[in-house]
Design a protein around this motif. Structure first.
Motif, PDB file in Angstrom:
ATOM      1  N   TYR A 150     -17.075   5.576   2.645  1.00 42.38           N
ATOM      2  CA  TYR A 150     -16.395   5.033   1.471  1.00 42.38           C
ATOM      3  C   TYR A 150     -17.290   5.116   0.233  1.00 42.38           C
ATOM      4  CZ  TYR A 150     -13.539   1.542  -1.078  1.00 42.38           C
ATOM      5  OH  TYR A 150     -12.741   0.876  -1.976  1.00 42.38           O
ATOM      6  N   THR A 168      -9.194  -4.439   1.933  1.00 46.45           N
ATOM      7  CA  THR A 168     -10.355  -4.513   2.839  1.00 46.45           C
ATOM      8  C   THR A 168     -11.569  -5.197   2.236  1.00 46.45           C
ATOM      9  OG1 THR A 168     -11.247  -2.347   2.176  1.00 46.45           O
ATOM     10  CG2 THR A 168      -9.658  -2.382   4.024  1.00 46.45           C
ATOM     11  N   GLY A 191       0.798  -1.232   0.000  1.00 53.58           N
ATOM     12  CA  GLY A 191       0.000   0.000   0.000  1.00 53.58           C
ATOM     13  C   GLY A 191       0.818   1.263   0.000  1.00 53.58           C
ATOM     14  N   ALA A 216     -11.058  -1.018   8.351  1.00 51.83           N
ATOM     15  CA  ALA A 216      -9.730  -0.417   8.224  1.00 51.83           C
ATOM     16  C   ALA A 216      -8.692  -1.485   7.895  1.00 51.83           C
ATOM     17  CB  ALA A 216      -9.357   0.303   9.520  1.00 51.83           C
ATOM     18  N   TRP A 217      -7.487  -0.998   7.592  1.00 54.58           N
ATOM     19  CA  TRP A 217      -6.386  -1.887   7.235  1.00 54.58           C
ATOM     20  C   TRP A 217      -5.077  -1.251   7.671  1.00 54.58           C
ATOM     21  CZ3 TRP A 217      -2.626  -0.600   3.402  1.00 54.58           C
ATOM     22  CH2 TRP A 217      -1.688  -1.619   3.137  1.00 54.58           C
ATOM     23  N   HIS A 240      -4.320   7.464   8.108  1.00 55.87           N
ATOM     24  CA  HIS A 240      -5.571   8.048   8.593  1.00 55.87           C
ATOM     25  C   HIS A 240      -5.266   9.236   9.511  1.00 55.87           C
ATOM     26  CE1 HIS A 240      -9.825   8.191   9.265  1.00 55.87           C
ATOM     27  NE2 HIS A 240      -9.627   8.234  10.573  1.00 55.87           N
ATOM     28  N   MET A 289      -4.850   2.812   6.943  1.00 59.52           N
ATOM     29  CA  MET A 289      -5.872   3.461   6.128  1.00 59.52           C
ATOM     30  C   MET A 289      -7.236   2.976   6.620  1.00 59.52           C
ATOM     31  SD  MET A 289      -4.247   3.168   2.280  1.00 59.52           S
ATOM     32  CE  MET A 289      -5.455   4.310   1.553  1.00 59.52           C
ATOM     33  N   TRP A 290      -8.153   3.917   6.825  1.00 51.36           N
ATOM     34  CA  TRP A 290      -9.519   3.591   7.234  1.00 51.36           C
ATOM     35  C   TRP A 290     -10.468   3.995   6.110  1.00 51.36           C
ATOM     36  CZ3 TRP A 290     -10.438   5.500  12.960  1.00 51.36           C
ATOM     37  CH2 TRP A 290      -9.434   5.012  13.786  1.00 51.36           C
ATOM     38  N   GLN A 303      -5.530   5.737  -3.829  1.00 49.50           N
ATOM     39  CA  GLN A 303      -6.089   5.561  -2.486  1.00 49.50           C
ATOM     40  C   GLN A 303      -7.225   4.539  -2.498  1.00 49.50           C
ATOM     41  OE1 GLN A 303      -4.251   7.193  -0.171  1.00 49.50           O
ATOM     42  NE2 GLN A 303      -3.151   8.027  -1.953  1.00 49.50           N
ATOM     43  N   GLY A 342      -0.273   5.225   0.262  1.00 48.35           N
ATOM     44  CA  GLY A 342      -1.565   5.469   0.892  1.00 48.35           C
ATOM     45  C   GLY A 342      -1.449   6.463   2.027  1.00 48.35           C
ATOM     46  N   ILE A 396      -6.995   0.692  -0.702  1.00 51.34           N
ATOM     47  CA  ILE A 396      -7.821   0.250   0.422  1.00 51.34           C
ATOM     48  C   ILE A 396      -8.788  -0.846  -0.003  1.00 51.34           C
ATOM     49  CG2 ILE A 396      -9.754   1.898   0.275  1.00 51.34           C
ATOM     50  CD1 ILE A 396      -9.350   2.187   3.405  1.00 51.34           C
ATOM     51  N   ASN A 454     -16.623  -4.207   2.764  1.00 53.14           N
ATOM     52  CA  ASN A 454     -15.257  -3.814   3.108  1.00 53.14           C
ATOM     53  C   ASN A 454     -15.092  -3.744   4.624  1.00 53.14           C
ATOM     54  OD1 ASN A 454     -15.894  -2.447   0.354  1.00 53.14           O
ATOM     55  ND2 ASN A 454     -13.652  -2.448   0.472  1.00 53.14           N
TER      56      ASN A 454
END
Length: 451
Positions: free
Chosen positions: A267, A222, A162, A233-234, A168, A176-177, A214, A165, A218, A230
């Motif tokens: 999202y 996710t 990622g 978060a990740w 958050h 990332m959320w 982005q 990215g 994600i 999804n």
């Protein structure tokens, strides 16, 4: 499908007739809790125009501005948003301040950006009026936010999955959320649409690549294709102490454990809002549109058949409860309770908005998704809206939810947390539902006007 379309047509006919005989719901909510008397999480706000910079108050302000665009005779709506903007902005637009006079753009805090989306409409309107001083202030402030995000916000480092990215927040390194896609990407995309003529073609291309990256990142980490949802978060670094909530094993390495309604709402709305501006010629347009379609499809299958709205935890119904035992973290127990899963207002409102906007923009098949959106909007009114005297209230709102960091081990991302966590209380008249309900109502009312 024919029966569903017939029912939708009948419902819309009734709504159109009702709309002609009453104050629009968007106006009711703006005047009850948009201009005055709303909460940002648990903090009460008396007036929008004197509310400090915050993503929740910014969401309410942006929703009120959308209502003004739909009903331009409501000049008080516009003035309240302008007052909100001016309350936190210096003379030339180069500094956005918090209530203590410090910068409202904290280091690498993605929640600090989305309130700036009001600047684009304010810029256009003040320019139309010939007020170039304020128009330029708003353009300068929007550019400050875009440049802070693009050039100064912390990112996942090269060598980690990622890479590139946006964090958050600084306190959530390498995370990332879903929420963050709404907080950062739409204002970045709007700036590119309105003001990128000041940058080179190469910079424009790189910026759109950055925005689409982005979403692709994600979604890759996710999205559960079986559930068609999804995870909230990740973390690119799941062994980090701040990512104690993350899965440590494949197939969803680094992902959180549950599908949270409002997270998916942010999202879904971010996808709709960015696709409005993303050039169709961009190499990733089809990929982002595919993600949007996947989200729309998955959420339609989780719509509660009886009410038309959605649950706090999307994978379950009201039979699911916190287990009464809580979560053990580092020898301590948190999130003890037996609260049931519940129909939640803010996610239901933002889903409705994202469906209706997608239909309006031609991003979604209206035959397939208009029945979903119409049932959802009817469900919003019946399930969450309460009228008393001259006030319109909205109930059953999740006040807040998050994951970690290490210093807050109660935020575990489990079923127990989302239903019984100390900060995940159920409230009413909170800005995240007020703003999204106004936005959904404006989309719905504009649809009825076009019929």
């Amino acid at each position: 499908m024919k029966i569903a379309c017939l029912l939708v047509s009948l419902l819309l006919s009734v709504c159109i007739q009702a709309q002609q005989n009453r104050t629009p719901w968007s106006n009711k909510m703006v005047e009850s809790h948009g201009l005055v008397d709303f909460y940002c999480n648990t903090h009460h706000q008396d007036m929008l125009g004197t509310t400090g910079w915050d993503y929740v108050s910014g969401l309410v302000a942006n929703a009120v501005l959308k209502a003004w665009e739909a009903y331009p005779e409501k000049t008080a709506y516009y003035q309240a948003v302008k007052d909100f903007a001016d309350f936190s902005l210096d003379e030339d637009g180069s500094f956005i301040k918090d209530p203590e006079g410090k910068s409202a753009l904290r280091p690498s805090n993605i929640d600090d950006y989305p309130a700036g989306r009001i600047y684009f409409t304010l810029y256009k309107e003040e320019l139309r009026k010939g007020n170039t001083k304020d128009a330029n202030r708003y353009r300068t402030a929007a550019t400050l936010i875009r440049n802070t995000l693009k050039y100064h916000h912390s990112r996942i480092a090269p060598g980690l999955p990622g890479s590139g990215g946006f964090f958050h927040k600084a306190i959530y390194p390498d995370q990332m959320w879903l929420d963050g896609l709404y907080m950062g990407s739409p204002i970045y995309a709007e700036w590119q649409h309105y003001f990128s003529d000041t940058t080179s073609a190469a910079n424009q291309q790189q910026s759109w690549d950055d925005i689409t990256c982005q979403f692709k990142t994600i979604h890759q980490y996710t999205y559960n294709a079986e559930a068609q949802l999804n995870y909230h978060a990740w973390s690119a670094n799941p062994t980090d102490a701040n990512s104690f909530w993350a899965n440590r094993n494949a197939p969803f390495l680094g992902a959180s454990k549950e599908f949270w309604g409002r997270g998916m709402g942010w999202y879904f709305a971010a996808l709709a809002d960015v696709l409005e501006y993303l050039p169709k010629t961009h190499k990733d347009y089809a990929a982002v549109l595919k993600i949007y379609h996947q989200v729309a499809e998955g959420l339609s299958k989780r719509q509660d058949k009886a009410s038309g709205v959605w649950y706090q935890l999307l994978a379950y119904n009201a039979a699911t409860r916190a287990d009464g035992k809580g979560d053990k973290v580092a020898g301590k127990t948190f999130n003890v309770g037996t609260q049931p899963n519940y129909l939640e207002a803010s996610c239901s409102a933002i889903f409705t908005y994202a469906y209706l906007k997608g239909i309006r923009l031609g991003l979604l098949d209206s035959k397939k998704y208009l029945p979903v959106a119409a049932k959802a909007y009817d469900g919003l009114l019946k399930t969450f809206i309460r009228e008393k005297e001259n006030k319109t209230d909205i109930i059953q709102i999740c006040a807040s939810a998050g994951l970690g960091p290490a210093k807050d081990p109660s935020r575990t991302g489990t079923i127990n947390y989302y239903l019984a966590g100390k900060d995940v209380t159920i409230t009413q008249n909170e800005g995240k539902a007020i703003g999204t309900f106004i936005m959904a109502s404006v989309e719905y009312e504009n649809y009825l006007k076009r019929k």
